[in-house]
Write a protein that holds these residues in place. Structure first.
Motif, PDB file in Angstrom:
ATOM      1  N   VAL A 133      -2.301 -15.908 -11.752  1.00 26.76           N
ATOM      2  CA  VAL A 133      -2.472 -15.356 -13.099  1.00 26.76           C
ATOM      3  C   VAL A 133      -2.936 -13.916 -12.981  1.00 26.76           C
ATOM      4  O   VAL A 133      -3.942 -13.639 -12.345  1.00 26.76           O
ATOM      5  N   PRO A 134      -2.192 -12.974 -13.549  1.00 21.33           N
ATOM      6  CA  PRO A 134      -2.664 -11.587 -13.484  1.00 21.33           C
ATOM      7  C   PRO A 134      -3.907 -11.427 -14.353  1.00 21.33           C
ATOM      8  O   PRO A 134      -3.841 -11.604 -15.558  1.00 21.33           O
ATOM      9  N   ASN A 135      -5.014 -11.157 -13.719  1.00 26.83           N
ATOM     10  CA  ASN A 135      -6.255 -10.989 -14.462  1.00 26.83           C
ATOM     11  C   ASN A 135      -6.427  -9.511 -14.780  1.00 26.83           C
ATOM     12  O   ASN A 135      -6.376  -8.664 -13.901  1.00 26.83           O
ATOM     13  N   ASP A 140      -4.202  -5.033  -5.992  1.00 29.27           N
ATOM     14  CA  ASP A 140      -2.850  -4.529  -6.167  1.00 29.27           C
ATOM     15  C   ASP A 140      -1.802  -5.618  -6.294  1.00 29.27           C
ATOM     16  O   ASP A 140      -1.074  -5.697  -7.261  1.00 29.27           O
ATOM     17  N   ALA A 141      -1.717  -6.489  -5.294  1.00 31.24           N
ATOM     18  CA  ALA A 141      -0.663  -7.492  -5.293  1.00 31.24           C
ATOM     19  C   ALA A 141      -1.154  -8.783  -5.930  1.00 31.24           C
ATOM     20  O   ALA A 141      -2.323  -9.130  -5.843  1.00 31.24           O
ATOM     21  N   LEU A 142      -0.239  -9.474  -6.589  1.00 32.82           N
ATOM     22  CA  LEU A 142      -0.549 -10.792  -7.109  1.00 32.82           C
ATOM     23  C   LEU A 142      -0.272 -11.807  -6.017  1.00 32.82           C
ATOM     24  O   LEU A 142       0.637 -11.619  -5.216  1.00 32.82           O
ATOM     25  N   THR A 143      -1.054 -12.874  -5.974  1.00 31.07           N
ATOM     26  CA  THR A 143      -0.805 -13.906  -4.991  1.00 31.07           C
ATOM     27  C   THR A 143       0.169 -14.903  -5.585  1.00 31.07           C
ATOM     28  O   THR A 143      -0.178 -15.664  -6.473  1.00 31.07           O
ATOM     29  N   ALA A 144       1.388 -14.876  -5.122  1.00 29.35           N
ATOM     30  CA  ALA A 144       2.410 -15.757  -5.671  1.00 29.35           C
ATOM     31  C   ALA A 144       2.409 -17.082  -4.932  1.00 29.35           C
ATOM     32  O   ALA A 144       1.921 -17.176  -3.813  1.00 29.35           O
ATOM     33  N   ILE A 145       2.962 -18.112  -5.581  1.00 33.97           N
ATOM     34  CA  ILE A 145       3.209 -19.371  -4.874  1.00 33.97           C
ATOM     35  C   ILE A 145       4.645 -19.284  -4.390  1.00 33.97           C
ATOM     36  O   ILE A 145       5.550 -19.095  -5.192  1.00 33.97           O
ATOM     37  N   PRO A 146       4.873 -19.388  -3.067  1.00 34.73           N
ATOM     38  CA  PRO A 146       6.247 -19.247  -2.576  1.00 34.73           C
ATOM     39  C   PRO A 146       7.113 -20.413  -3.038  1.00 34.73           C
ATOM     40  O   PRO A 146       6.596 -21.456  -3.422  1.00 34.73           O
ATOM     41  N   SER A 179       3.663 -18.892 -11.545  1.00 35.91           N
ATOM     42  CA  SER A 179       3.759 -18.824 -10.086  1.00 35.91           C
ATOM     43  C   SER A 179       4.980 -18.007  -9.666  1.00 35.91           C
ATOM     44  O   SER A 179       4.971 -17.325  -8.648  1.00 35.91           O
ATOM     45  N   ILE A 180       6.042 -18.056 -10.459  1.00 34.62           N
ATOM     46  CA  ILE A 180       7.283 -17.342 -10.155  1.00 34.62           C
ATOM     47  C   ILE A 180       7.155 -15.874 -10.583  1.00 34.62           C
ATOM     48  O   ILE A 180       7.635 -14.965  -9.908  1.00 34.62           O
ATOM     49  N   GLN A 181       6.466 -15.685 -11.699  1.00 40.17           N
ATOM     50  CA  GLN A 181       6.224 -14.340 -12.230  1.00 40.17           C
ATOM     51  C   GLN A 181       5.576 -13.451 -11.176  1.00 40.17           C
ATOM     52  O   GLN A 181       5.990 -12.313 -10.965  1.00 40.17           O
ATOM     53  N   ALA A 182       4.573 -13.998 -10.485  1.00 38.00           N
ATOM     54  CA  ALA A 182       3.887 -13.220  -9.458  1.00 38.00           C
ATOM     55  C   ALA A 182       4.855 -12.853  -8.334  1.00 38.00           C
ATOM     56  O   ALA A 182       4.816 -11.741  -7.815  1.00 38.00           O
ATOM     57  N   GLN A 183       5.755 -13.787  -7.955  1.00 39.96           N
ATOM     58  CA  GLN A 183       6.744 -13.480  -6.916  1.00 39.96           C
ATOM     59  C   GLN A 183       7.620 -12.302  -7.323  1.00 39.96           C
ATOM     60  O   GLN A 183       7.864 -11.394  -6.531  1.00 39.96           O
ATOM     61  N   VAL A 184       8.086 -12.323  -8.580  1.00 43.00           N
ATOM     62  CA  VAL A 184       9.013 -11.281  -9.027  1.00 43.00           C
ATOM     63  C   VAL A 184       8.292  -9.930  -9.138  1.00 43.00           C
ATOM     64  O   VAL A 184       8.831  -8.897  -8.735  1.00 43.00           O
TER      65      VAL A 184
END
Lengths: 315, 330
Positions: A254-256, A262-268, B188-193
């Motif tokens: 979640v972008p707080n 800088d980078a968001l931690t995504a779920i691959p 979760s996908i939004q962050a990847q993109v």
């Protein structure tokens, strides 16, 4: 009050079976606000539709949905109609498509109480005015004659909430009530739902993908992934010490707005394929903590979490 | 360098005509937006729905005609003159859209989708080179080349958005215009993109205009943020400054309503009373005056210019006599 037990929902489609909801159990007690959080395809909306008896025709349901001890799944449509609106109300995501564009607001509101409670037109109108005041539609009297297209998105969602409140139900299912709205309007609508909950003692089951909304509103959270419950906890506990890798990943993604990193931690990876009934943890292919046993054993929900790894070993 | 100067866009609407021969009404969609954007930088544009964000970037791309103002890219004006110049322009400026699945042709394989821009913009390339460039691009955005012969419906929303990004970037544009590229995707996908866009920006030196309504996402991807209301600029500031200390009353109200994913933080959203002015008939004063909690008499009569205040620029008279040390207040 509401107790969902071992609910399974499958859809027979041209491409074969789709397992939308798999073995989901949870309870909602009187006056409680519970959130069902999940991404698209996690089955969260189907649970709401199953409770209301509104599932599509190709759905197969298993399990029990107990409403004050009665199983809603065994009820006929006629019996369900006595429960809908009077005991359980529902608010859908898109306010425009849940309103009839050919009917005035007055008619849409009064129709509900006339049908369900047999009120006269005049009493029904009085109730409609009361409820419109309760959802803070300014100048309610003159707006009664208006049609849905004459309202803004936020106002339309207020009308949909007013419709759900007309019979003063004990439980409101709110299916993504603010997803189509701007943040400023979203804040007003969530405030309104909180006030409704306080003033009428209504339980609210909030279905959403937005953890920000959940944090400000609910006491209990159920996290769904691939149609299964991953974690179930009180809101503070869930945000402070998420015990499931999926919840952890979701919270990090979640972008707080206050976080300068800088980078968001995504779920691959991608969301799961639901054509097969999960034989192993549905999150395992995307999980950073997955070990071999995760890929061939189906974890069961124990102490609020469905994960084979102990909490201490998670990254 | 992309420069937008005082852009205005209006659309004629026939419905408001009193008689068949009366002139059409004009919806003022974009009212005087200016910004500059250097290579490798990102400008985020936020605002509520209907504030003209999408129209603005369509105007920047030359897809909506400007009634006044200028858009120039590296000194060359962005406007339709002839097919050849438009094609040159499109090779340098590409767009990605909100609905990832609807923006891909369902009858083309994703290989064809990504090769197509090369056929248009790089006619000097040989057929084999095109194929290889396209496959390399798909691979770069995370779609393995073994899946290149599949059709869009076989991919998830997040993958389709990756394919959309590959299509936009395969011919090596300088500017990428993103119209709500992640609002249809799961968290979760939004962050990847978002992360992919940032990596590609670093590799290719792209200038990105990122339109979104989610302030959290915009905050993460942007160097500078522009807040729009009724098609006009309200505030422009570096992302961190805007979030920590918004100057314009509208920006303050907008930020106060952003939900915080922390159950201990109670947000106190500022409620905006009053009605939006009609876009058909704009008031002569500040466009936000009708809902502004701090509106003064002169706000109703004169439209405030963008006033510089430290790192911020805001269209508000309150900044005229605001002391500079207000910067340290938070």
């Amino acid at each position: 009050m509401l107790s969902v037990e071992n609910l399974h929902i499958r859809f027979r489609t041209g491409d074969g079976l789709v397992h939308a909801v798999n073995d989901v159990s949870f309870e909602v007690s009187a006056g409680q606000q519970i959130a069902v959080v999940g991404e698209s395809g996690s089955g969260k909306s189907q649970i709401a539709l199953a409770i209301m008896g509104l599932l599509a025709k190709n759905a197969e349901v298993e399990g029990r949905i107990l409403w004050n001890g009665d199983d809603l799944l065994t009820k006929s449509n006629r019996e369900m109609n006595r429960i809908r609106a009077r005991e359980i109300g529902i608010i859908f995501q898109d306010p425009m498509s849940s309103l009839n564009p050919y009917m005035t607001i007055e008619r849409q509101l009064t129709e509900i109480v006339e049908n369900h409670e047999g009120l006269s037109r005049r009493d029904a109108r009085a109730r409609a005015l009361q409820v419109m005041d309760a959802v803070r539609i300014p100048d309610a009297k003159s707006r009664l004659r208006a049609y849905p297209h004459e309202f803004s998105g936020g106002m339309r969602q207020r009308i949909v909430i007013a419709m759900a409140l007309m019979c003063q139900p004990k439980l409101i299912l709110a299916d993504e009530p603010t997803t189509a709205l701007d943040v400023t309007v979203q804040a007003q609508i969530m405030q309104l739902l909180a006030d409704v909950q306080r003033d009428f003692g209504t339980s609210v089951m909030l279905i959403t993908h937005d953890l920000g909304v959940v944090a400000g509103f609910c006491e209990e959270v159920v996290v769904l992934y691939g149609g299964r419950i991953m974690e179930e906890a009180g809101t503070e506990a869930l945000f402070d010490q998420p015990a499931h890798p999926y919840t952890r990943g979701l919270l990090r993604a979640v972008p707080n707005i206050d976080d300068p990193s800088d980078a968001l931690t995504a779920i691959p990876g991608s969301p799961p394929n639901q054509h097969r009934f999960p034989q192993s943890c549905p999150f395992a292919p995307r999980c950073v903590d997955a070990v071999d046993t995760c890929r061939d054993t189906l974890p069961i929900l124990q102490q609020g979490r469905a994960c084979l790894r102990p909490v201490e070993e998670l990254t | 360098m992309l420069i937008v100067e005082n852009a205005h866009v209006t659309f004629p609407v026939a419905q408001t005509k009193k008689w068949p021969w009366s002139p059409p009404g004009l919806v003022h969609a974009v009212n005087g937006i200016s910004f500059e954007l250097e290579a490798g930088k990102t400008l985020g544009i936020v605002g509520e729905s209907g504030c003209g964000k999408s129209t603005l970037i369509r105007a920047v791309a030359g897809l909506a005609p400007l009634v006044s103002g200028n858009v120039t890219l590296d000194g060359e004006p962005v406007a339709y003159r002839d097919r050849a110049s438009m094609q040159r322009l499109r090779a340098t400026m590409q767009m990605i859209f909100q609905d990832p699945i609807a923006s891909l042709n369902p009858r083309m394989t994703i290989r064809e989708i990504v090769v197509e821009p090369l056929t248009f913009f790089k006619p000097e390339m040989g057929a084999e080179e095109r194929q290889n460039t396209a496959l390399a691009m798909l691979d770069r955005v995370g779609i393995p080349s073994t899946q290149a012969n599949r059709f869009p419906h076989e991919f998830s929303g997040g993958q389709c958005q990756r394919i959309g990004i590959a299509r936009a970037l395969v011919a090596g544009p300088k500017v990428l215009l993103c119209d709500e590229p992640v609002s249809a995707l799961d968290v979760s996908i939004q962050a990847q993109v978002v992360n992919l866009l940032k990596e590609l920006q670093r590799e290719m030196g792209l200038a990105i205009v990122f339109v979104a309504h989610d302030l959290g996402v915009v905050r993460h991807i942007s160097d500078e943020v522009l807040v729009m209301y009724m098609g006009a600029p309200m505030e422009r500031a570096p992302a961190a400054d805007l979030v920590s200390d918004p100057k314009h009353p509208y920006a303050q109200a907008l930020l106060s309503a952003v939900p915080v994913p922390d159950p201990r933080v109670r947000i106190t959203p500022q409620m905006l009373e009053g009605d939006l002015p009609s876009p058909l008939n704009l008031p002569s004063g500040c466009l936000f005056a009708s809902r502004c909690p701090k509106a003064m008499a002169k706000c109703k009569t004169a439209r405030p210019p963008m006033i510089r205040h430290g790192q911020h620029q805001a269209a508000c008279f309150l900044l005229e006599d605001a002391p500079m040390e207000a910067d340290s207040m938070a």
